[in-house]
Design a protein around this motif. Structure first.
Motif, PDB file in Angstrom:
ATOM      1  N   ALA A   1      39.132  55.441  24.216  1.00 42.09           N
ATOM      2  CA  ALA A   1      38.003  54.867  24.968  1.00 42.09           C
ATOM      3  C   ALA A   1      38.665  54.134  26.128  1.00 42.09           C
ATOM      4  O   ALA A   1      39.779  53.602  25.969  1.00 42.09           O
ATOM      5  N   TYR A   2      38.013  54.106  27.294  1.00 47.31           N
ATOM      6  CA  TYR A   2      38.759  53.665  28.472  1.00 47.31           C
ATOM      7  C   TYR A   2      38.004  52.668  29.347  1.00 47.31           C
ATOM      8  O   TYR A   2      36.780  52.678  29.420  1.00 47.31           O
ATOM      9  N   CYS A   3      38.795  51.856  29.994  1.00 45.09           N
ATOM     10  CA  CYS A   3      38.341  51.021  31.099  1.00 45.09           C
ATOM     11  C   CYS A   3      38.938  51.610  32.377  1.00 45.09           C
ATOM     12  O   CYS A   3      40.161  51.796  32.457  1.00 45.09           O
ATOM     13  N   ILE A   4      38.087  51.905  33.335  1.00 38.25           N
ATOM     14  CA  ILE A   4      38.537  52.405  34.634  1.00 38.25           C
ATOM     15  C   ILE A   4      38.139  51.382  35.695  1.00 38.25           C
ATOM     16  O   ILE A   4      36.991  50.936  35.738  1.00 38.25           O
ATOM     17  N   ALA A   5      39.093  50.984  36.498  1.00 37.05           N
ATOM     18  CA  ALA A   5      38.820  49.992  37.547  1.00 37.05           C
ATOM     19  C   ALA A   5      39.468  50.435  38.849  1.00 37.05           C
ATOM     20  O   ALA A   5      40.557  51.028  38.846  1.00 37.05           O
ATOM     21  N   THR A   6      38.805  50.161  39.953  1.00 38.98           N
ATOM     22  CA  THR A   6      39.388  50.430  41.266  1.00 38.98           C
ATOM     23  C   THR A   6      39.595  49.110  41.997  1.00 38.98           C
ATOM     24  O   THR A   6      38.763  48.192  41.903  1.00 38.98           O
ATOM     25  N   PHE A   7      40.696  49.023  42.688  1.00 37.16           N
ATOM     26  CA  PHE A   7      41.071  47.844  43.466  1.00 37.16           C
ATOM     27  C   PHE A   7      41.322  48.304  44.895  1.00 37.16           C
ATOM     28  O   PHE A   7      42.171  49.163  45.128  1.00 37.16           O
ATOM     29  N   GLU A   8      40.586  47.742  45.828  1.00 37.96           N
ATOM     30  CA  GLU A   8      40.715  48.140  47.224  1.00 37.96           C
ATOM     31  C   GLU A   8      40.989  46.923  48.090  1.00 37.96           C
ATOM     32  O   GLU A   8      40.260  45.919  48.023  1.00 37.96           O
ATOM     33  N   GLU A   9      42.038  47.000  48.879  1.00 40.03           N
ATOM     34  CA  GLU A   9      42.337  45.891  49.796  1.00 40.03           C
ATOM     35  C   GLU A   9      41.301  45.868  50.920  1.00 40.03           C
ATOM     36  O   GLU A   9      40.996  46.900  51.518  1.00 40.03           O
ATOM     37  N   ILE A  10      40.745  44.682  51.169  1.00 37.51           N
ATOM     38  CA  ILE A  10      39.769  44.504  52.246  1.00 37.51           C
ATOM     39  C   ILE A  10      40.242  43.391  53.172  1.00 37.51           C
ATOM     40  O   ILE A  10      41.241  42.714  52.897  1.00 37.51           O
TER      41      ILE A  10
END
Length: 294
Positions: free
Chosen positions: A27-36
């Motif tokens: 089972a998974y946690c998916i996260a995106t991190f984007e520099e702004i």
């Protein structure tokens, strides 16, 4: 730059492996991190956590500090099917995701062992973060403030039936009910079974799994926080599961079998008796945290 991170759920303790055994599950946690350009934006979680106290963000910042790097701002989006505060490593996934994303944003500046050491410091113990990072079955410990681990294999045909109540058990409460001392007799009992259980999971020896997974250290005390515990254990035995144990400090209980039919029938019966609960058949995964640049 935008980074996508995928972290598996974990189950720690596994009955006899208090604070040292942990396994990665699919089972998974998916996260995106984007520099702004500036500030902090968080989506995909409750509004109460969309601020600088968010554990994904705090772990991301801790890794930046470790690497002596800076970003102007970050946008974080979270997509997780790991229930929070249920003993499936939800806090470990946040920590591992945040650190890994920060490292990936600077061309993987931290290796996995550095990520592990920092994650264990932030989590306070290494048993969940180890499998979240390295996958499979991990045995871990702390030595002079630093984390160490060794990875075991595990048979992929094992079915982990996650029995997830619709209420949480707070880790603080689960710690409070534990005694402060144990006898040498009980310590020897526990050590032998912990070592045997880890090897039995690796080679798929279900006879030893069944014999060894009989905890004296934490489950006899923590089960009182889960009113249905004894009924669930009896049901697991009735439908042929080889063992059942608390996942982490609960409230999730985990039954284990190599028989697919047993897993399906047990899940079906549990759904009838506990329709409001979350019931899943999970499997061990050899893949720990993964990241990619989008």
């Amino acid at each position: 730059m935008k980074i996508k991170v995928k972290v598996p759920a974990t189950s720690a303790n596994l009955g006899v492996g208090y604070d040292c055994l942990g396994i990665a599950l699919d089972a998974y946690c998916i996260a995106t991190f984007e520099e702004i350009e500036h500030g902090l934006e968080i989506s995909g979680c409750e509004q109460a956590y969309c601020n600088s106290d968010n554990l994904f963000y705090r772990s991301f910042c801790a890794a930046l500090e470790y690497m002596q790097k800076k970003v102007q701002g970050v946008r974080i989006h979270i997509d997780s099917n790991i229930p929070t505060a249920r003993g499936l490593g939800s806090s470990a996934t946040c920590i591992v995701a945040g650190i890994t994303a920060a490292s990936a944003m600077f061309h993987n500046a931290m290796n996995k062992y550095e990520i592990f050491d920092l994650a264990a410091k932030l989590e306070g113990h290494p048993d969940n973060v180890a499998p979240a990072i390295f996958g499979a079955l991990c045995v871990s410990f702390m030595e002079e403030g630093h984390a160490s681990m060794i990875r075991y294999g595990i048979k992929k045909d094992m079915h982990f039936i996650a029995i997830i109540p619709n209420y949480e058990v707070k880790t603080e409460d689960a710690r409070k009910v534990l005694p402060t001392q144990m006898s040498y007799h009980d310590a020897v009992y526990q050590m032998g079974r912990c070592a045997a259980f880890a090897k039995a999971l690796e080679i798929g020896n279900m006879l030893i799994v069944k014999k060894a997974c009989k905890d004296k250290m934490q489950e006899p005390y923590r089960k009182q926080l889960i009113p249905e515990y004894d009924k669930i254990r009896a049901l697991c035995e009735r439908f042929g599961a080889d063992t059942m144990f608390l996942s982490g400090s609960g409230s999730t209980m985990m039954a284990l079998t190599r028989e697919e039919e047993c897993a399906m029938q047990l899940k079906k019966q549990l759904q009838i008796q506990y329709p409001a609960w979350d019931l899943r058949i999970l499997h061990a995964t050899y893949d720990g945290v993964q990241s990619e640049v989008l």
